[in-house]
Design a protein around this motif. Structure first.
Motif, PDB file in Angstrom:
ATOM      1  N   PRO A  69       0.816  -1.221   0.000  1.00 49.55           N
ATOM      2  CA  PRO A  69       0.000   0.000   0.000  1.00 49.55           C
ATOM      3  C   PRO A  69       0.852   1.276   0.000  1.00 49.55           C
ATOM      4  O   PRO A  69       0.472   2.278  -0.615  1.00 49.55           O
ATOM      5  N   MET A  70       2.010   1.230   0.664  1.00 47.13           N
ATOM      6  CA  MET A  70       2.886   2.400   0.686  1.00 47.13           C
ATOM      7  C   MET A  70       3.424   2.702  -0.711  1.00 47.13           C
ATOM      8  O   MET A  70       3.469   3.872  -1.136  1.00 47.13           O
ATOM      9  N   THR A  71       3.807   1.655  -1.446  1.00 48.04           N
ATOM     10  CA  THR A  71       4.297   1.854  -2.813  1.00 48.04           C
ATOM     11  C   THR A  71       3.201   2.418  -3.706  1.00 48.04           C
ATOM     12  O   THR A  71       3.437   3.334  -4.506  1.00 48.04           O
ATOM     13  N   ILE A  72       1.989   1.880  -3.562  1.00 47.00           N
ATOM     14  CA  ILE A  72       0.849   2.389  -4.334  1.00 47.00           C
ATOM     15  C   ILE A  72       0.572   3.851  -3.955  1.00 47.00           C
ATOM     16  O   ILE A  72       0.269   4.681  -4.814  1.00 47.00           O
ATOM     17  N   PHE A  73       0.698   4.150  -2.672  1.00 48.72           N
ATOM     18  CA  PHE A  73       0.462   5.516  -2.202  1.00 48.72           C
ATOM     19  C   PHE A  73       1.434   6.494  -2.854  1.00 48.72           C
ATOM     20  O   PHE A  73       1.034   7.558  -3.353  1.00 48.72           O
ATOM     21  N   PHE A  74       2.716   6.131  -2.898  1.00 48.51           N
ATOM     22  CA  PHE A  74       3.703   7.030  -3.494  1.00 48.51           C
ATOM     23  C   PHE A  74       3.496   7.149  -5.008  1.00 48.51           C
ATOM     24  O   PHE A  74       3.701   8.227  -5.585  1.00 48.51           O
ATOM     25  N   GLY A  75       3.093   6.058  -5.649  1.00 48.28           N
ATOM     26  CA  GLY A  75       2.773   6.136  -7.079  1.00 48.28           C
ATOM     27  C   GLY A  75       1.623   7.096  -7.335  1.00 48.28           C
ATOM     28  O   GLY A  75       1.638   7.874  -8.300  1.00 48.28           O
ATOM     29  N   THR A  76       0.625   7.069  -6.441  1.00 42.58           N
ATOM     30  CA  THR A  76      -0.514   7.991  -6.561  1.00 42.58           C
ATOM     31  C   THR A  76      -0.078   9.428  -6.348  1.00 42.58           C
ATOM     32  O   THR A  76      -0.525  10.344  -7.054  1.00 42.58           O
ATOM     33  N   ILE A  77       0.795   9.641  -5.354  1.00 39.46           N
ATOM     34  CA  ILE A  77       1.317  10.985  -5.103  1.00 39.46           C
ATOM     35  C   ILE A  77       2.013  11.534  -6.348  1.00 39.46           C
ATOM     36  O   ILE A  77       1.813  12.693  -6.752  1.00 39.46           O
ATOM     37  N   MET A  78       2.836  10.711  -6.982  1.00 37.08           N
ATOM     38  CA  MET A  78       3.567  11.167  -8.163  1.00 37.08           C
ATOM     39  C   MET A  78       2.622  11.383  -9.348  1.00 37.08           C
ATOM     40  O   MET A  78       2.816  12.306 -10.146  1.00 37.08           O
TER      41      MET A  78
END
Length: 435
Positions: A324-333
């Motif tokens: 979920p953290m990786t997905i979160f950062f992808g969403t941020i970018m």
């Protein structure tokens, strides 16, 4: 020339401009990828890598005012062709050195300086020439397609560079870059940079050289800017955003790699989401009607970028599982990419329409100089701060400063000057978008 013929020619310009920028940007990105890895493998020194980066940023920043003066004084097509030709010759020279004596750091640094100088003249001149190449109704389309080509290159070039590096020699990368710039040069040579020149249409001399010497011309450009409060507000916004966004540019990699131990392949995926977001926004802007109130849209786009920047700190406060953290950062970018697209394109369209043709080169040169001049300082400063203070608080404070500065610089009084029609009462009501 009949209007229908000019419009067909403008359509050719739009797609030729996009194609040349796509090819040129792709070649440049692949070259940058390869030369960066080569320097690090050759020396193992971050200082050598940083020196090449400075050789890229500093000359372009210094040369921008001179490029603006040249763009306002001499034929724009000649400047673009000579600049592109200089890049081809510089890379050809580096290739000759590589084949005869082997690559060396001084040769790489010298080539980087020449490429940076030529790119400054070409970039500023192209910015000043858009209204001569394309009809006013399709400026947003042209700017969006240009941004789209850069985004496509940013997505594809690292993948191609990664596949080729190690499998082929560095000389092939140089040949690829040189060929890309040569093709871009040929395409740009077919374009009529004075197609929509207002002086030519009025029966006067188009591209007539100014009589002012260099120093006086620069003073005239600054004097013109002082009389344009909205343009000055845009330049100050660009300056502050580029400086404070150093917190994001330095902090994102530092937090993900050093603090959260994100795997390199997953880190690369999250960074790729930035280019995807910019690409999607560019596609949308290229097919929709022109943005009616660009400064309002860009103001809230920068606020969205600021919130995304602050969002990078959230995993430092909360324990989030890896996936979920990786997905979160992808969403941020992705949000950052979408926001940057909605910020840059409408503002550039507004600048193209509002800046007097006689001052375009100098105004865009000032914009580029202001935008780039604090980038190295911001990068160094934030690199120092991240070593001393908690990363999450640096991001949050920078986010608050960014949003506060933009809300002040694009306050209602400035919006009223930029878009007076937005505040015209309709049935006794003031539009909500004006706020």
């Amino acid at each position: 020339m009949e209007q229908a013929v000019k419009l067909r020619r403008a359509t050719y310009h739009i797609w030729t401009f996009m194609t040349s920028k796509l090819i040129s940007a792709f070649g440049a990105q692949v070259y940058t990828f390869a030369i960066s890895f080569y320097i690090l493998q050759l020396t193992g020194s971050a200082t050598s890598f940083a020196t090449n980066l400075i050789c890229s940023i500093l000359p372009r920043t210094i040369a921008a005012p001179f490029a603006g003066y040249a763009a306002d004084r001499w034929p724009k097509k000649r400047i673009v062709i000579l600049s592109q030709g200089a890049i081809v010759l510089a890379v050809g020279g580096l290739l000759a050195v590589s084949l005869t004596a082997g690559l060396s750091l001084p040769a790489i640094y010298a080539t980087t300086v020449v490429i940076s100088l030529a790119a400054s003249f070409s970039g500023v001149t192209f910015s000043a020439a858009i209204t001569g190449l394309v009809d006013e109704a399709r400026i947003q389309k042209a700017m969006s397609l240009n941004q789209m080509s850069i985004s496509l290159a940013a997505i594809a070039a690292p993948a191609v560079g990664g596949l080729l590096y190690g499998a082929v020699s560095i000389n092939l990368f140089l040949i690829l870059f040189m060929a890309a710039e040569a093709i871009a040069l040929i395409l740009e040579a077919t374009m009529n940079f004075r197609l929509f020149n207002r002086k030519a249409e009025a029966g006067g001399e188009a591209e007539k050289p100014a009589e002012e010497p260099l120093l006086q011309s620069m003073k005239s450009g600054l004097s013109y800017l002082r009389r344009q409060p909205v343009i000055m507000a845009v330049i100050w916004i660009a300056l502050i955003v580029n400086f404070l966004f150093g917190a994001f540019q330095v902090g994102y990699s530092f937090i993900l790699i050093e603090k959260l131990k994100i795997a390199p392949e997953h880190f690369g995926l999250t960074e790729g989401a930035l280019a995807v977001g910019t690409l999607l926004m560019s596609i949308w802007l290229s097919v929709r009607k022109e943005v009616k109130y660009p400064l309002v849209v860009s103001k809230w786009g920068i606020v969205s970028m600021g919130l995304a920047m602050g969002g990078v700190a959230i995993p430092l406060f909360a324990d989030i599982p890896y996936v979920p953290m990786t997905i979160f950062f992808g969403t941020i970018m992705l949000i950052s990419g979408l926001s940057s697209g909605i910020v840059n394109t409408p503002i550039m369209v507004m600048m193209q329409k509002n800046v007097d043709d006689d001052y375009k080169g100098r105004v865009f040169a000032v914009l580029e100089t202001m935008a780039m001049s604090l980038m190295p300082l911001g990068t160094v400063l934030y690199g120092f701060l991240y070593d001393l203070f908690p990363a999450e608080w640096i991001l949050l404070i920078s986010t608050a400063a960014l949003i506060g500065a933009v809300l002040w610089l694009a306050r209602p009084s400035v919006i009223r000057r930029a878009h007076p029609e937005l505040h015209a009462p309709k049935n006794g009501h003031v539009p909500q978008a004006a706020k």
